[in-house]
Motif scaffolding. Structure first.
Motif, mmCIF file in Angstrom:
data_model
loop_
_atom_site.group_PDB
_atom_site.id
_atom_site.type_symbol
_atom_site.label_atom_id
_atom_site.label_comp_id
_atom_site.label_asym_id
_atom_site.label_seq_id
_atom_site.Cartn_x
_atom_site.Cartn_y
_atom_site.Cartn_z
ATOM 1 N N LEU A 360 32.761 -0.096 -0.030
ATOM 2 C CA LEU A 360 31.934 0.754 -0.899
ATOM 3 C C LEU A 360 32.248 2.241 -0.734
ATOM 4 C CD1 LEU A 360 28.510 -1.063 -0.379
ATOM 5 C CD2 LEU A 360 29.950 -1.155 -2.426
ATOM 6 N N ILE A 361 33.015 2.595 0.268
ATOM 7 C CA ILE A 361 33.211 4.007 0.588
ATOM 8 C C ILE A 361 34.074 4.723 -0.452
ATOM 9 C CG2 ILE A 361 35.331 3.997 1.986
ATOM 10 C CD1 ILE A 361 31.967 5.606 2.933
ATOM 11 N N ASP A 362 34.799 3.974 -1.250
ATOM 12 C CA ASP A 362 35.654 4.572 -2.283
ATOM 13 C C ASP A 362 34.826 5.268 -3.366
ATOM 14 O OD1 ASP A 362 38.165 5.140 -3.385
ATOM 15 O OD2 ASP A 362 37.943 3.524 -4.840
ATOM 16 N N GLU A 363 33.526 4.944 -3.424
ATOM 17 C CA GLU A 363 32.665 5.473 -4.474
ATOM 18 C C GLU A 363 32.115 6.866 -4.157
ATOM 19 O OE1 GLU A 363 32.254 3.772 -7.308
ATOM 20 O OE2 GLU A 363 33.618 2.275 -6.475
ATOM 21 N N VAL A 364 32.419 7.413 -2.977
ATOM 22 C CA VAL A 364 31.900 8.733 -2.608
ATOM 23 C C VAL A 364 33.063 9.650 -2.216
ATOM 24 C CG1 VAL A 364 29.683 7.795 -1.836
ATOM 25 C CG2 VAL A 364 31.559 8.038 -0.184
ATOM 26 N N GLU A 365 32.779 10.934 -2.066
ATOM 27 C CA GLU A 365 33.799 11.919 -1.726
ATOM 28 C C GLU A 365 33.931 12.075 -0.206
ATOM 29 O OE1 GLU A 365 35.678 13.260 -4.043
ATOM 30 O OE2 GLU A 365 34.537 12.184 -5.589
ATOM 31 N N ASP A 366 34.979 12.793 0.191
ATOM 32 C CA ASP A 366 35.243 12.982 1.621
ATOM 33 C C ASP A 366 34.078 13.651 2.348
ATOM 34 O OD1 ASP A 366 37.720 11.862 1.301
ATOM 35 O OD2 ASP A 366 38.848 13.747 1.438
ATOM 36 N N ASP A 367 33.348 14.542 1.668
ATOM 37 C CA ASP A 367 32.300 15.304 2.339
ATOM 38 C C ASP A 367 30.890 14.774 2.073
ATOM 39 O OD1 ASP A 367 32.061 15.991 -0.317
ATOM 40 O OD2 ASP A 367 31.849 18.150 0.040
ATOM 41 N N THR A 368 30.781 13.652 1.362
ATOM 42 C CA THR A 368 29.443 13.166 0.996
ATOM 43 C C THR A 368 28.643 12.749 2.218
ATOM 44 O OG1 THR A 368 30.359 12.342 -1.096
ATOM 45 C CG2 THR A 368 28.154 11.593 -0.497
ATOM 46 N N LEU A 369 29.252 12.034 3.130
ATOM 47 C CA LEU A 369 28.542 11.607 4.332
ATOM 48 C C LEU A 369 28.100 12.821 5.153
ATOM 49 C CD1 LEU A 369 27.621 9.112 5.942
ATOM 50 C CD2 LEU A 369 29.775 9.230 7.200
ATOM 51 N N THR A 370 28.951 13.839 5.213
ATOM 52 C CA THR A 370 28.594 15.067 5.926
ATOM 53 C C THR A 370 27.373 15.715 5.285
ATOM 54 O OG1 THR A 370 30.911 15.449 6.499
ATOM 55 C CG2 THR A 370 29.429 17.344 6.628
ATOM 56 N N ARG A 371 27.378 15.826 3.951
ATOM 57 C CA ARG A 371 26.271 16.465 3.246
ATOM 58 C C ARG A 371 24.962 15.728 3.453
ATOM 59 N NH1 ARG A 371 24.363 15.147 -1.423
ATOM 60 N NH2 ARG A 371 26.242 14.027 -2.085
ATOM 61 N N VAL A 372 24.982 14.400 3.350
ATOM 62 C CA VAL A 372 23.763 13.614 3.546
ATOM 63 C C VAL A 372 23.283 13.726 4.994
ATOM 64 C CG1 VAL A 372 22.838 11.253 3.564
ATOM 65 C CG2 VAL A 372 24.250 12.033 1.650
ATOM 66 N N SER A 373 24.218 13.700 5.936
ATOM 67 C CA SER A 373 23.850 13.830 7.355
ATOM 68 C C SER A 373 23.124 15.149 7.617
ATOM 69 C CB SER A 373 25.098 13.749 8.235
ATOM 70 O OG SER A 373 25.737 12.495 8.113
ATOM 71 N N GLN A 374 23.638 16.217 7.029
ATOM 72 C CA GLN A 374 23.062 17.540 7.270
ATOM 73 C C GLN A 374 21.756 17.741 6.499
ATOM 74 O OE1 GLN A 374 26.226 20.249 6.210
ATOM 75 N NE2 GLN A 374 27.232 20.060 8.195
ATOM 76 N N GLU A 375 21.793 17.457 5.196
ATOM 77 C CA GLU A 375 20.651 17.781 4.348
ATOM 78 C C GLU A 375 19.483 16.832 4.527
ATOM 79 O OE1 GLU A 375 21.952 18.021 0.313
ATOM 80 O OE2 GLU A 375 23.339 19.690 0.693
ATOM 81 N N ARG A 376 19.758 15.562 4.774
ATOM 82 C CA ARG A 376 18.692 14.567 4.852
ATOM 83 C C ARG A 376 18.245 14.283 6.283
ATOM 84 N NH1 ARG A 376 16.584 14.576 -0.154
ATOM 85 N NH2 ARG A 376 18.106 14.043 -1.766
ATOM 86 N N PHE A 377 19.204 14.277 7.232
ATOM 87 C CA PHE A 377 18.892 13.889 8.612
ATOM 88 C C PHE A 377 18.977 15.060 9.602
ATOM 89 C CE2 PHE A 377 20.123 9.968 6.508
ATOM 90 C CZ PHE A 377 19.193 9.054 6.989
ATOM 91 N N GLY A 378 19.359 16.252 9.134
ATOM 92 C CA GLY A 378 19.402 17.421 10.007
ATOM 93 C C GLY A 378 20.504 17.392 11.041
ATOM 94 N N LEU A 379 21.542 16.571 10.846
ATOM 95 C CA LEU A 379 22.613 16.423 11.835
ATOM 96 C C LEU A 379 23.732 17.430 11.605
ATOM 97 C CD1 LEU A 379 23.001 12.519 11.765
ATOM 98 C CD2 LEU A 379 21.872 13.862 13.554
ATOM 99 N N VAL A 395 29.374 15.347 12.155
ATOM 100 C CA VAL A 395 29.821 14.415 11.111
ATOM 101 C C VAL A 395 30.705 15.219 10.161
ATOM 102 C CG1 VAL A 395 29.114 12.693 9.406
ATOM 103 C CG2 VAL A 395 27.592 13.229 11.330
ATOM 104 N N PRO A 396 31.951 15.465 10.556
ATOM 105 C CA PRO A 396 32.810 16.350 9.753
ATOM 106 C C PRO A 396 33.335 15.652 8.499
ATOM 107 C CG PRO A 396 34.042 15.455 11.594
ATOM 108 C CD PRO A 396 32.619 14.992 11.777
ATOM 109 N N PRO A 397 33.618 16.434 7.433
ATOM 110 C CA PRO A 397 34.278 15.842 6.263
ATOM 111 C C PRO A 397 35.639 15.294 6.681
ATOM 112 C CG PRO A 397 33.484 18.066 5.802
ATOM 113 C CD PRO A 397 33.374 17.871 7.276
ATOM 114 N N SER A 398 35.961 14.098 6.249
ATOM 115 C CA SER A 398 37.202 13.451 6.691
ATOM 116 C C SER A 398 37.860 12.738 5.527
ATOM 117 C CB SER A 398 36.925 12.445 7.811
ATOM 118 O OG SER A 398 36.304 13.071 8.910
ATOM 119 N N GLY A 399 39.163 12.911 5.435
ATOM 120 C CA GLY A 399 39.929 12.167 4.455
ATOM 121 C C GLY A 399 40.708 11.059 5.118
ATOM 122 N N GLY A 400 41.494 10.336 4.342
ATOM 123 C CA GLY A 400 42.313 9.260 4.892
ATOM 124 C C GLY A 400 41.477 8.167 5.527
ATOM 125 N N PRO A 401 42.056 7.447 6.497
ATOM 126 C CA PRO A 401 41.332 6.346 7.134
ATOM 127 C C PRO A 401 40.032 6.769 7.819
ATOM 128 C CG PRO A 401 43.679 6.196 7.604
ATOM 129 C CD PRO A 401 43.459 7.512 6.939
#
Length: 539
Positions: A360-379, A395-401
């Motif tokens: 399912l990860i193909d459906e989001v961008e490289d920085d989406t997990l970072t943004r949700v971690s910061q904005e929603r969970f304060g990480l 939780v840095p933005p990451s590309g590739g594997p």
């Protein structure tokens, strides 16, 4: 002929004296015997005998007992460093009346007892300890000398340390729990390093008065002084924490069962830390400061992202396949997890299926997990102010594997048990409450804020965590804890380790907890029982 020969010998000896004058008095005197016959200087590599060891150690002990720091230092192979520390004994540390009792030498090592008196402003206390020295040959003279090290003066001294007697930098403190009970390091060992840090931060404003102490002062370090002897007791101040004595007791007992383990418990409704415990030999507060891949506990954040971004939902499709490929890297599930092509997100979450999340990860961008971690969970914003040093995740933005690996808590993601407990607390209530150990009212700290979760997203996370705790990978650990429970397991692979790090997080009512046991195996096997024990104790 005999008379001429005698003159020649004397003349040669004079020439030798003139030729070696630049080598120093010891070498000159060593080169001639008492009858004027030339002798060879000792080789620095020649072995030492018992007389050599006795001669060097006795010279050092005699000078030290006479408070002649310069002479004692001259009996060592590092006169400058030894002189600075030895002369400071009387000048800075107020140590006098030194009596040294050598014990039987062990080869070139001499153990000994030191008895002395520390006196300042009319107060005196005896000082006693054991240490040892080693005798070596000087590299230039070959003379037997004490091999200098700070431990020669005291066994706890390290390079750069000094001994000082005077008022302590900060008054002692008593650490109190949320109800005013005293929390001692003897009863709660994990709180020893925490108490030291609380004293450093709040000792001057905690209402106490300093003691008069002999301490080891550590040069160039942030470490507090190490007390060795108290001449006059001060008055301890008090620092009230959010700790629950009952939860702390349970946490201390639980981590004892697993080496290199840590746990944190907190109240989701407020962010107050209820317990922090570590089972480590290094005194490091890994519960608050650890930086480890959190394994599948990260799927709480990833699931929130997938739901928020509209990729899927708790009842939506998340097929669990045997393996999944992402940008050239193959990901697999733990051994024994059967594939389920018809799995929902809730099913794959509860069984901790890696491949479902990878697909399912193909459906989001490289920085989406970072943004949700910061904005929603304060990480990962480096702005938590817990009252002591803590790490609020990365939780840095990451590309590739690594984009896929981050989603299952591997790759570049790093969290501490405090961070994972906070993630669980946010999932439980939907609101982010920055964890804290000391009330911000004590020092007017401004706590970090984050948006938290939309009500529907939080409701779906609770549903999936409840399923995990009652029917999924967390059911064995959470059995018998009641209806209002949720959990998530995690196993984080680490290069060079035979077993993965065991992670587990869960909630019960208004208590959330997270634990890690390094090389503990699967999440429910080691970290699970730790979390369950703390949740059972409550707040």
């Amino acid at each position: 002929m005999r008379k001429g020969a005698k003159v020649a010998v004397v003349s040669t000896a004079c020439a030798v004296l003139l030729g070696v004058a630049g080598y120093g008095t010891y070498n000159v005197m060593s080169a001639l015997g008492g009858d004027g016959i030339a002798l060879a200087a000792a080789d620095p590599d020649d072995p030492l005998d018992a007389d050599d060891v006795r001669e060097a150690s006795s010279a050092f002990f005699d000078a030290w007992e006479k408070a002649d720091g310069y002479a004692a230092a001259a009996a060592t192979n590092d006169e400058a460093a030894a002189g600075a520390l030895l002369n400071g004994l009387s000048e800075q540390a107020s140590v006098g009346d030194v009596r040294i009792t050598p014990k039987k030498a062990k080869g070139t090592t001499v153990p000994y007892s030191v008895r002395a008196t520390v006196s300042l402003d009319g107060r005196s206390e005896p000082l006693a300890y054991d240490t040892e020295l080693t005798v070596v040959r000087g590299r230039t003279t070959g003379k037997p000398l004490v091999d200098w090290a700070p431990t020669v003066v005291h066994p706890e001294l390290e390079e750069g340390d000094t001994l000082v007697t005077g008022p302590s930098d900060l008054p002692a403190i008593e650490v109190l729990d949320r109800d005013g009970k005293v929390l001692t390091a003897k009863k709660y060992p994990s709180l020893g390093p925490v108490a030291d840090e609380l004293r450093e931060r709040y000792g001057s404003s905690a209402g106490g008065s300093p003691s008069v102490e002999l301490v080891i002062r550590h040069a160039g370090q942030n470490a507090p002084d190490t007390p060795l002897l108290t001449l006059a007791e001060g008055k301890a101040g008090t620092v009230r924490t959010t700790i629950s004595a009952a939860a702390q007791k349970a946490a201390e007992q639980a981590v004892k069962e697993y080496p290199e383990s840590s746990v944190v418990a907190l109240k989701p409704s407020t962010g107050e830390v209820l317990a922090v415990a570590n089972h480590r030999s290094d005194g490091f507060n890994a519960a608050f400061q650890g930086r480890l891949a959190p394994g599948s506990t990260m799927k709480i954040v990833t699931a929130a992202m997938l739901i928020e971004e509209g990729v899927t939902h708790a009842g939506g499709p998340a097929p669990c396949t045997a393996d999944a490929m992402w940008q050239g890297q193959t990901f697999r599930n733990v051994t024994g997890l059967a594939p389920n092509e018809n799995a929902t997100l809730a099913d794959s979450f509860a069984r901790s299926c890696n491949t479902a999340f990878i697909k399912l990860i193909d459906e989001v961008e490289d920085d989406t997990l970072t943004r949700v971690s910061q904005e929603r969970f304060g990480l990962g914003r480096d702005d938590w102010k817990t009252g002591i040093v803590s790490f609020d995740g990365s939780v840095p933005p990451s590309g590739g594997p690594d984009r896929a690996a981050n989603a299952i808590g591997q790759g570049q993601v790093q969290l501490s048990p405090l961070d994972v407990a906070s993630v669980t607390a946010t999932a439980k209530t939907g609101a982010f409450k920055q964890p804290y150990l000391v009330s911000p009212e004590l020092d007017d700290r401004r706590l970090a804020t984050a948006r938290g979760l939309a009500p529907d997203v939080a409701a779906q996370l609770r549903r999936m965590m409840h399923l995990t705790a009652t029917q999924g990978s967390g059911r064995d650990a959470m059995r018998g804890l009641g209806p209002d429970i949720g959990a998530k397991t995690g196993s984080a692979e680490v290069d060079g380790q035979e077993l993965p790090n065991s992670w587990f997080t869960g909630y019960r009512g208004d208590v959330a907890a997270a634990a890690v046991a390094q090389q503990g195996g699967r999440g429910g096997e080691a970290a699970g029982p730790i979390v369950a024990a703390v949740l059972r104790a409550g707040g």
